[in-house]
Motif scaffolding. Structure first.
Motif, PDB file in Angstrom:
ATOM      1  N   SER A 263      45.595  34.946  40.664  1.00 29.13           N
ATOM      2  CA  SER A 263      45.125  34.104  39.499  1.00 29.13           C
ATOM      3  C   SER A 263      45.478  34.399  38.202  1.00 29.13           C
ATOM      4  N   GLY A 264      45.946  35.804  37.953  1.00 30.69           N
ATOM      5  CA  GLY A 264      46.075  36.540  36.885  1.00 30.69           C
ATOM      6  C   GLY A 264      44.788  37.013  36.201  1.00 30.69           C
ATOM      7  N   GLU A 265      43.570  36.706  36.561  1.00 29.17           N
ATOM      8  CA  GLU A 265      42.403  36.884  35.950  1.00 29.17           C
ATOM      9  C   GLU A 265      41.728  38.204  36.362  1.00 29.17           C
ATOM     10  N   SER A 266      40.934  38.514  35.347  1.00 25.48           N
ATOM     11  CA  SER A 266      39.849  39.698  35.719  1.00 25.48           C
ATOM     12  C   SER A 266      38.560  39.131  35.883  1.00 25.48           C
ATOM     13  N   TYR A 267      38.020  39.616  37.159  1.00 21.91           N
ATOM     14  CA  TYR A 267      36.685  39.148  37.563  1.00 21.91           C
ATOM     15  C   TYR A 267      35.455  40.070  36.964  1.00 21.91           C
ATOM     16  N   GLY A 268      35.828  41.244  36.352  1.00 23.94           N
ATOM     17  CA  GLY A 268      34.880  42.259  35.990  1.00 23.94           C
ATOM     18  C   GLY A 268      34.076  42.849  37.357  1.00 23.94           C
ATOM     19  N   ASN A 269      32.530  42.993  37.095  1.00 25.16           N
ATOM     20  CA  ASN A 269      31.780  43.482  38.157  1.00 25.16           C
ATOM     21  C   ASN A 269      31.374  42.461  39.125  1.00 25.16           C
ATOM     22  N   ILE A 270      31.708  42.510  40.314  1.00 26.31           N
ATOM     23  CA  ILE A 270      31.514  41.407  41.250  1.00 26.31           C
ATOM     24  C   ILE A 270      31.250  41.894  42.961  1.00 26.31           C
ATOM     25  N   SER A 271      30.348  41.199  43.429  1.00 25.88           N
ATOM     26  CA  SER A 271      30.090  41.564  44.695  1.00 25.88           C
ATOM     27  C   SER A 271      31.388  41.327  45.735  1.00 25.88           C
ATOM     28  N   PHE A 272      31.192  41.984  46.910  1.00 24.85           N
ATOM     29  CA  PHE A 272      31.919  41.785  47.882  1.00 24.85           C
ATOM     30  C   PHE A 272      32.138  40.411  48.506  1.00 24.85           C
ATOM     31  N   VAL A 273      31.049  39.759  48.498  1.00 23.79           N
ATOM     32  CA  VAL A 273      30.959  38.325  49.041  1.00 23.79           C
ATOM     33  C   VAL A 273      31.747  37.402  48.074  1.00 23.79           C
ATOM     34  N   GLU A 274      31.852  37.801  46.721  1.00 26.05           N
ATOM     35  CA  GLU A 274      32.751  37.027  45.778  1.00 26.05           C
ATOM     36  C   GLU A 274      34.323  37.499  45.874  1.00 26.05           C
ATOM     37  N   VAL A 275      34.405  38.864  46.192  1.00 32.26           N
ATOM     38  CA  VAL A 275      35.815  39.345  46.437  1.00 32.26           C
ATOM     39  C   VAL A 275      36.228  38.597  47.685  1.00 32.26           C
ATOM     40  N   ILE A 276      35.829  38.281  48.635  1.00 31.81           N
ATOM     41  CA  ILE A 276      36.423  37.741  49.683  1.00 31.81           C
ATOM     42  C   ILE A 276      36.515  36.081  49.750  1.00 31.81           C
ATOM     43  N   LYS A 277      35.561  35.566  48.730  1.00 35.81           N
ATOM     44  CA  LYS A 277      35.510  34.356  48.471  1.00 35.81           C
ATOM     45  C   LYS A 277      36.789  33.791  47.473  1.00 35.81           C
ATOM     46  N   GLN A 278      36.915  34.507  46.701  1.00 36.35           N
ATOM     47  CA  GLN A 278      38.091  34.464  45.664  1.00 36.35           C
ATOM     48  C   GLN A 278      39.277  35.141  45.943  1.00 36.35           C
ATOM     49  N   SER A 279      39.250  36.120  47.352  1.00 38.06           N
ATOM     50  CA  SER A 279      40.594  36.687  47.449  1.00 38.06           C
ATOM     51  C   SER A 279      41.103  37.580  46.716  1.00 38.06           C
TER      52      SER A 279
ATOM     53  N   GLN B 177      48.162  42.604  40.754  1.00 36.70           N
ATOM     54  CA  GLN B 177      47.260  41.794  39.912  1.00 36.70           C
ATOM     55  C   GLN B 177      46.983  40.824  40.824  1.00 36.70           C
ATOM     56  N   ASN B 178      45.950  40.164  40.407  1.00 35.45           N
ATOM     57  CA  ASN B 178      45.315  38.906  41.270  1.00 35.45           C
ATOM     58  C   ASN B 178      46.238  37.703  41.136  1.00 35.45           C
TER      59      ASN B 178
ATOM     60  N   ASN C   9      42.816  40.549  44.649  1.00 34.58           N
ATOM     61  CA  ASN C   9      43.694  41.544  45.299  1.00 34.58           C
ATOM     62  C   ASN C   9      43.315  42.948  45.057  1.00 34.58           C
ATOM     63  N   THR C  10      43.118  43.204  43.732  1.00 33.93           N
ATOM     64  CA  THR C  10      42.590  44.382  43.231  1.00 33.93           C
ATOM     65  C   THR C  10      41.531  45.034  43.933  1.00 33.93           C
ATOM     66  N   CYS C  11      40.639  44.286  44.386  1.00 38.74           N
ATOM     67  CA  CYS C  11      39.473  44.933  45.084  1.00 38.74           C
ATOM     68  C   CYS C  11      39.947  45.446  46.732  1.00 38.74           C
TER      69      CYS C  11
ATOM     70  N   GLY D 139      41.651  42.976  37.031  1.00 37.92           N
ATOM     71  CA  GLY D 139      42.824  42.186  36.777  1.00 37.92           C
ATOM     72  C   GLY D 139      44.006  42.503  37.516  1.00 37.92           C
ATOM     73  N   PHE D 140      44.084  43.811  37.331  1.00 31.96           N
ATOM     74  CA  PHE D 140      45.245  44.478  37.988  1.00 31.96           C
ATOM     75  C   PHE D 140      44.849  46.051  38.238  1.00 31.96           C
ATOM     76  N   VAL D 141      45.792  46.515  39.215  1.00 30.75           N
ATOM     77  CA  VAL D 141      45.474  47.828  39.483  1.00 30.75           C
ATOM     78  C   VAL D 141      47.216  48.556  39.834  1.00 30.75           C
ATOM     79  N   GLU D 142      47.278  49.560  39.395  1.00 32.38           N
ATOM     80  CA  GLU D 142      48.379  50.391  39.660  1.00 32.38           C
ATOM     81  C   GLU D 142      48.160  51.723  40.658  1.00 32.38           C
ATOM     82  N   VAL D 143      49.296  51.410  41.696  1.00 29.54           N
ATOM     83  CA  VAL D 143      49.439  52.359  42.629  1.00 29.54           C
ATOM     84  C   VAL D 143      50.630  53.124  42.857  1.00 29.54           C
ATOM     85  N   SER D 144      50.659  54.417  42.706  1.00 26.72           N
ATOM     86  CA  SER D 144      52.129  54.892  42.729  1.00 26.72           C
ATOM     87  C   SER D 144      53.157  54.175  42.026  1.00 26.72           C
ATOM     88  N   GLY D 145      52.752  53.966  40.780  1.00 27.13           N
ATOM     89  CA  GLY D 145      53.570  53.353  39.779  1.00 27.13           C
ATOM     90  C   GLY D 145      54.004  51.803  40.100  1.00 27.13           C
ATOM     91  N   ARG D 146      53.116  51.312  41.038  1.00 29.05           N
ATOM     92  CA  ARG D 146      53.440  49.804  41.684  1.00 29.05           C
ATOM     93  C   ARG D 146      52.104  49.131  40.805  1.00 29.05           C
TER      94      ARG D 146
END
Length: 653
Positions: free
Chosen positions: A334-350, A331-332, A352-354, A321-328
């Motif tokens: 939608s503000g949601e977490s999608y858990g374990n997900i395929s790249f097809v779903e990653v691009i479909k749902q856009s 998040q997605n 951010n964290t992935c 649902g979020f990722v921290e990089v160099s203190g920044r």
């Protein structure tokens, strides 16, 4: 006595002849002085007194669309001039001229008392008005006034493609758009014509009016399709009412040739009255607007990762649902977490964290390298003025947080033209083309002077990678965040985008302000068009998938029908009791909401038959050509507002 008289007569003859000879010698001396000593100066002075010159301009060349429809034309108008030295009592004629010319009396008086032998009173007067003024001047017997013919630019379609065409100033100088870019090509020839005048500078025998101006400039055929341009602008107008953005841009491109089929912006203006608008309304946002592309840029990140082997379509990601990089923290949307997900779903749902994870795999240098390979960070070189270059990081200066934000289309800037050109490369099997908006330039006699052909820039990714990515982007439209761009019966690929908008001073992001966009192409089997929709700072709903995607879908559907690209669906053979599909009027089966009507099909109808059918349902017809209807500006079965104008094209059969 006689002798005395003879002597007196002889003396008088000698005196007379001496005086006469003296006068002749003086005259010859004066002639010699004027001819040989002071000849050049006097010749020049005489020329000034009995000669004048006027620079006459022939009409500019015509600008056409790809099908020969006029977009910008020139016609001769009359301009009124005055010879102040001939006008004895300016105050007596000021009231009449001020009324006729619709000018302030003090402005007319200032011109008439300026001195000299030539001054413009009013230029580019319409023929009917010029005739009225000419009659009034003749009836009032006003001396010292006259008309000269000048070329005036007209835009018969008013604001259609206004920012592309630009406009022309009163001195026949192109001041914006194609008019400025091609000023030297389409501008008519100017010729300085010598005119015989009297000592007051008035043309003798009106010799200036007998002069035939030179031939007009070259004609230009653009790649624009007026019908597609109309479709785009109509959709943009509705978006401005519904979503109330600060600005909007739509570009339609042929991905196989790089030809721009439509380019429209809002706000817009009427080039026939350009002086009534601001420079912001003149601005061609399609080439001169830098913005953060947001998630539409993820298509380029995906292309780079697939090409470099850093990603496979089947790969699975873990989204917290979020990722921290160099203190920044990122998040997605939608503000949601999608858990374990395929790249097809990653691009479909856009997600951010992935995409941040994918960008980090590529690293700063590869990410920037592919961005440049797709044409970002550099002007495309299209034949339009004012093109911006966008903005990319220098990879050696990038921190991990910069890589992360670039991976989701933030912290960089692109132009709409750069983005659609890059995505068109995906549709074109990975080949990046140089976009162009000029199709050909013709001489006044119709012969071709220059023909613009397709120019390949580079192979950005392999055809195989492009095909894989196209399949993934098709899922975005058929099942994912871009499904509001879906058109029944057609396969389109695309990507949505929603980016935070930078503050005007560039110091950070503006709360609650966004750029919503959608870019797509199709049909997937053989992409004929790519479409980009960008809405700057919309009010209310601001997600690209919610407001930009449906605009793109509407445009794509109408373009498919305009280009006669039929849906890829299977029809069942009707039973004997059913009416054959070809004979059914489908528009009667579609129910339109109150205030809306369904556009009928008038193909094959005469002008009268088409007019009757169009007006019966509550629409207006704009016929072009003669014969039978072969094409209409708004496709059949489209639901539009009652009273909408439908342009019907007729050809002899």
């Amino acid at each position: 006595m006689v002798e005395k008289n003879v002597v007196i007569l002889q003396r008088r003859m000698v005196i007379f002849l001496s005086v006469l000879l003296g006068m002749v010698l003086i005259l010859l001396g004066r002639i010699g002085w004027l001819q040989f000593v002071n000849g050049e100066r006097m010749t020049a002075k005489m020329a000034i007194q009995v000669k004048d010159s006027k620079v006459l301009q022939s009409p500019r060349g015509t600008i056409y669309d790809r099908n020969g429809r006029e977009l910008a034309v020139s016609s001769l108008t009359k301009s009124l001039y005055a010879n102040p030295s001939e006008i004895k009592d300016p105050d007596a004629i000021v009231p009449l001229l001020a009324t006729l010319l619709e000018m302030k009396p003090e402005d007319v008086r200032e011109k008439l008392t300026a001195g000299g032998q030539f001054i413009w009173l009013k230029r580019m007067i319409e023929p009917a008005m010029a005739q009225k003024i000419q009659t009034a001047i003749k009836e009032a017997d006003i001396k010292g006034l006259g008309f000269l013919e000048e070329s005036k630019r007209y835009y018969p379609n008013d604001n259609l493609a206004a920012q592309v065409l630009g406009f022309v100033g009163t001195d026949d100088i192109g001041l914006d758009g194609m008019e400025m870019a091609l000023d030297k090509v389409i501008k008519g020839k100017s010729v300085e014509h010598s005119v015989d005048t009297d000592s007051r500078g008035t043309p003798i025998f009106k010799s200036i009016f007998t002069f035939a101006p030179p031939k007009q400039g070259k004609n230009v055929y653009l790649t624009l399709d007026s019908a597609i341009q109309f479709i785009v602008e109509q959709s943009l107008d509705k978006a401005m009412i519904t979503n109330k953005p600060r600005g909007a841009t739509v570009i339609v491109m042929n991905p196989h040739t790089g030809e721009i089929l439509a380019m429209a912006n809002r706000p817009t203006y009427n080039p026939n009255q350009f002086y009534k608008y601001s420079d912001q309304e003149w601005k061609n946002r399609a080439v001169a607007y830098n913005y953060e592309p947001g998630s539409t840029f993820k298509s380029i990140v995906s292309a780079a990762a697939l090409q470099e082997g850093k990603l496979t379509p089947e790969e699975r990601f873990t989204d917290a649902g979020f990722v921290e990089v160099s203190g920044r923290r990122i998040q997605n949307w939608s503000g949601e977490s999608y858990g374990n997900i395929s790249f097809v779903e990653v691009i479909k749902q856009s997600i951010n964290t992935c995409f941040v994870q994918i960008g980090m795999r590529l690293g700063a240098y590869k990410l920037t390298e592919y961005a440049k390979s797709f044409g970002f960070g550099k002007a495309t070189g299209i034949e339009l003025p004012g093109e911006e270059e966008g903005l990319l990081f220098d990879p050696k200066d990038m921190r991990d947080s910069d890589v992360a934000t670039m991976s989701i289309g933030q912290s960089i800037a692109v132009t709409p033209l750069q983005l659609i050109t890059a995505v068109s490369a995906i549709a074109n099997e990975g080949v990046l083309l140089k976009p162009h908006i000029i199709k050909e330039i013709r001489n006044a006699d119709g012969s071709i002077d220059q023909e613009v052909t397709t120019q390949t820039v580079r192979q950005a990714i392999t055809p195989e990678t492009a095909r894989i990515l196209t399949g993934l982007m098709e899922k975005v439209v058929s099942e994912g965040g871009g499904k509001k761009a879906f058109v029944k019966g057609y396969r389109f690929a695309g990507k949505t985008g929603t980016a935070e908008k930078l503050q005007d001073n560039g110091s950070g992001y503006s709360a609650g302000r966004y750029v919503a966009s959608f870019v797509g192409f199709g049909p997937v089997e053989d992409p004929q068009v790519a479409v980009l929709v960008v809405l700057d700072d919309p009010q209310g709903v601001y997600y690209g998938g919610e407001i930009a995607a449906p605009i793109a879908g509407e445009i794509l559907g109408q373009i498919m029908r305009h280009l006669a690209i039929y849906p890829q669906i299977t029809y069942q053979v009707p039973s004997p009791k059913e009416t054959p599909q070809a004979e059914r009027d489908v528009s009667k089966e579609i129910k339109a909401p109150p205030g809306k009507v369904v556009v009928p099909n008038v193909t094959g109808k005469s002008i009268r038959e088409a007019g009757d059918k169009i007006t019966q349902v509550g629409l207006s017809i704009v016929p072009i050509g003669t014969g039978v209807a072969v094409r209409q500006s708004i496709a059949e079965n489209t639901i539009v507002d009652a009273g909408t104008e439908i342009t019907i094209y007729f050809e002899p059969r």
